[in-house]
Write an enzyme that holds these catalytic residues in place. Structure first.
Site, PDB file in Angstrom:
ATOM      1  CB  SER A 289      -0.497   4.728 -13.543  1.00 42.56           C
ATOM      2  OG  SER A 289      -1.107   5.950 -13.233  1.00 42.56           O
ATOM      3  CG  ASP A 300     -12.261  -4.694  -9.036  1.00 40.55           C
ATOM      4  OD1 ASP A 300     -11.598  -5.747  -8.989  1.00 40.55           O
ATOM      5  OD2 ASP A 300     -11.957  -3.673  -8.386  1.00 40.55           O
ATOM      6  CE  LYS A 314       2.288   6.481 -10.531  1.00 43.18           C
ATOM      7  NZ  LYS A 314       0.995   7.168 -10.687  1.00 43.18           N
TER       8      LYS A 314
END
Length: 553
Positions: A289, A300, A314
Site C-alpha cells: 500500500s 519510477d 496492493k
C-alpha cells in the site's frame, strides 16, 4: 470521425439509461428480500436473535465477496480502526502473548516510556489478575481488552515473575500510547544513515523528517529507508515522505475510481529536504500500500535504488465512511497509479458467486518506463532493482520462537532467566551471546520437552504415501528405510547447524527488554544481509549510478 462518435454516443444513451434503471431495480428488490428474511427470522425463529450479530454477519458476508480491505466496524470495533489509522490507543504500552506451556497470558515486551515500562514489567511476567478479574484462564484478546481503558484510570495488576516465583502487585494508570512510526533511526558504519519506518500512521512524515534532518547534520553520505514489513496506511503521509526526496511540482500519484470525486492527483508541493542524497529503499513481501507508493515513486523517478524482494502488490485506495449509530466502514474507492503510469495491484477480485480472486498473470503485466528509461512493470507489486533474499527461517526456529502449542516455550524461558541474571547488558548494537551462553541454551533445549516437525520428515512421508498409492513402495522399501535413518530427528545437530541464526534471534529478544523495539532493530542490523548489500551500494557511487542509470544498449 468526431460526428460519428457523437452519433454513436447518442445511440447508446437509451441503453445506458435502461441498464442503470435495471440495476436500481435489482438493488431495491434484493434489499426488500433481505429485509423480509430478517423480519420473518425475528418473528418466527425458534430462538431469540441477536440483531447485532445476525445482521452484522450478513453485512460482513456481503463485504467479504468484494475485497479484503472493504470492512465494516460496529460500534465496539471503531476504536480498533482509529488505532490502525492513528497508531494511538489508551492502555499500558506492552505487547502481550499467550504462553502455551503455562496456558497463561504473559508480558512479551514493554514499550519505551510507557506505564508498563515505568511499572517495571518484564518479559515473561505472568498476568494473574486485573483489579478483581482473574486472568489465568483467559485469552490474549480478553486480557488486552482489560488492560485498555480510559486515559487516567488506575487499576491493580497482579503478576507472577517466573524468574523469582514472587507474586507482585502494582498500581498502573492508563494513558494514551502513541506507537512510534519510526521505532529506530541512526548512523551506521561508513556514514550511512538508517531510518526504520514501520507504519504510515498520522504524523509519521514528521518523524521521518526529524530523523532525516538529524542524520544529515551528523554527516550522512547515504540513506537506507527500511519499509520491510510495513503494511502501509495514510496516502497523504506517503506523499509527504516522497516529497522530502524529490523536487516540487512532480506528479507522484493519480487516484482513479468510479466517481469523479474519488479521483485525485497528488503532486510534490514543497521543496525537498534533500533531492540528491544517495538512497536505498528496503522492501519485502509484506511491504504494501502506502509503502509501495513510497518505494514505487522512488523507483519510477530514479530517485533511489529499491532493494530486497518483490512487494505485496496492493494498488487499491480505501476511504473511511461514518455510518449510523457510531459505526464505520472502510471502503475501497479507487486504484492508484504511480509516476510511470502503472498500477501495482497484484490480485484481481471478482464479485460474482460470493467473490473470488486471481493473481495477475505475468503475460498481462504491462511494460512501463522510469523517467530515465528503465523498464518496470505494472501488476504484481514492485520488483526490486536489486533482489536480495533474506536468510530463510528453519523449521526448528519457527517452532522455537513462533509460540507454537508444542514448543514448550524453550526460547522464552531461556530469555526470561538470562534477563533475571543480567541487570545490564552491552549497548544494543554491540550485545552478543557468548558460545558458553549458547551452550547453556542448547542444554536447556535438550533437557526440555521441545518438539518440532522437520520438513524433510513431512516431505518423505508424502513421497512414501504416493509411492504406496502408485504401487512402487515395496520395490523401494529398503531405500525408504535407509533414508529414514539418515533423516532421523536430531535436535542437537539442528541446534548446531542453525546456531548463528538462533543465537541472533535470542539476542534481539533479550535486547528488546533493555533497549525496547529500537534496540532490537539496531541489534538485528549487524547481520542483516539486505542491509549489508544496501551499505555496499551506497558506499560505491559507481555501482549506485550504474543501477539507476544503466548504459543504453
Amino acid at each position: 470521425m468526431r460526428k460519428l462518435l457523437c452519433v454513436l454516443a447518442l445511440s447508446v444513451l437509451p441503453f445506458v439509461g435502461w441498464a442503470q434503471g435495471d440495476h436500481n431495480l435489482q438493488v431495491a428488490k434484493n434489499l426488500e428480500i433481505f429485509n423480509s428474511i430478517y423480519k420473518n427470522l425475528d418473528l418466527m425463529y425458534v430462538d431469540t436473535l441477536n440483531a447485532n450479530e445476525v445482521v452484522g454477519n450478513g453485512i460482513r458476508a456481503m463485504l467479504g465477496s468484494l475485497d479484503p480491505y472493504t470492512e465494516y466496524y460496529d460500534e465496539a470495533d471503531v476504536k480498533k480502526l482509529r488505532t490502525m489509522l492513528t497508531g494511538t490507543y489508551t492502555g499500558i504500552g506492552a505487547l502481550i502473548r499467550y504462553n502455551f506451556a503455562l496456558q497463561r497470558v504473559v508480558i512479551d515486551e514493554p514499550y519505551a516510556n510507557t506505564p508498563a515500562a515505568e511499572a517495571g514489567l518484564k518479559k515473561g511476567d505472568i498476568i494473574l489478575s486485573i483489579d478483581d478479574s482473574t486472568m489465568t484462564d483467559k485469552n490474549n484478546d480478553y486480557v488486552s481488552s482489560h488492560l485498555r481503558g480510559e486515559a487516567g484510570t488506575t487499576f491493580l495488576l497482579k503478576i507472577k515473575r517466573p524468574s523469582t516465583g514472587k507474586i507482585l502487585k502494582m498500581k498502573i494508570t492508563r494513558r494514551a500510547i502513541q506507537m512510534p512510526a519510526v521505532p529506530y533511526y541512526g548512523m551506521r558504519p561508513g556514514k550511512i544513515g538508517y531510518i526504520n519506518l514501520s507504519k504510515f500512521t498520522e504524523g509519521c512524515a514528521k518523524q521521518v523528517r526529524r530523523a532525516l534532518v538529524e542524520l544529515k547534520k551528523d554527516g550522512a553520505k547515504g540513506l537506507v529507508l527500511d519499509l520491510r514489513n510495513n503494511g502501509g496506511g495514510s496516502l497523504d503521509e506517503a506523499i509527504s515522505i516522497v516529497n522530502m526526496f524529490v523536487p516540487k511540482g512532480i506528479t507522484l500519484v493519480e487516484q482513479k475510481g468510479k466517481l469523479k470525486r474519488a479521483n485525485n492527483t497528488y503532486k510534490s508541493t514543497v521543496e525537498p529536504v534533500d533531492s540528491v542524497l544517495p538512497l536505498v529503499v528496503l522492501v519485502n513481501g509484506n511491504t504494501a500500500s502506502a509503502s509501495e507508493i513510497t518505494g514505487g515513486c522512488m523507483q519510477d523517478l530514479d530517485r533511489g535504488v529499491v532493494l530486497g524482494t518483490r512487494t505485496y502488490g496492493k494498488g487499491l485506495v480505501q476511504t473511511t465512511m461514518e455510518l449510523p449509530y457510531n459505526t464505520q466502514m472502510k471502503l475501497t474507492t479507487s486504484y492508484y497509479y504511480i509516476p510511470s503510469g502503472r498500477c501495482i495491484q497484484a490480485i484481481k477480485y471478482r464479485h460474482s458467486n460470493g467473490g473470488s480472486s486471481e493473481q495477475v498473470a505475468d503475460s498481462l503485466k504491462r511494460l512501463y518506463h522510469t523517467v530515465g528509461g528503465r523498464e518496470v512493470r505494472g501488476g504484481g507489486g514492485i520488483k526490486p532493482d536489486v533482489e536480495v533474499a533474506p536468510d530463510s527461517l528453519p523449521n526448528i526456529a519457527f517452532y522455537m520462537f513462533g509460540g507454537m502449542p508444542d514448543s514448550s516455550e524453550v526460547a522464552l524461558n531461556y530469555e526470561v532467566n538470562y534477563i533475571a541474571k543480567h541487570p545490564t547488558i552491552a549497548p544494543a548494537d554491540e550485545f552478543e551471546l557468548t558460545d558458553n551462553d549458547y551452550a547453556d541454551f542448547k542444554a536447556q533445549v535438550l533437557g526440555s520437552k521441545f518438539k518440532y516437525d522437520r520438513m524433510s520428515d513431512k516431505y518423505l512421508d508424502d513421497i512414501e504415501k504416493v509411492a504406496k498409492f502408485e504401487g512402487y513402495y515395496n520395490d523401494a522399501k529398503p531405500e525408504f528405510e535407509a533414508l529414514k535413518k539418515k533423516l532421523r530427528h536430531n535436535t542437537a545437530k539442528d541446534l548446531d547447524y542453525n546456531k548463528d541464526l538462533i543465537k541472533h534471534m535470542l539476542e534481539a529478544d533479550i535486547v528488546a527488554n533493555y533497549y525496547y523495539e529500537g534496540g532490537a532493530i539496531a541489534n538485528k542490523l549487524r547481520y542483516d544481509k539486505q542491509m549489508k548489500r544496501a551499505v555496499e551500494i551506497l558506499s560505491s557511487p559507481e555501482e549506485y549510478n550504474r543501477i539507476l542509470h544503466p548504459k543504453k544498449k
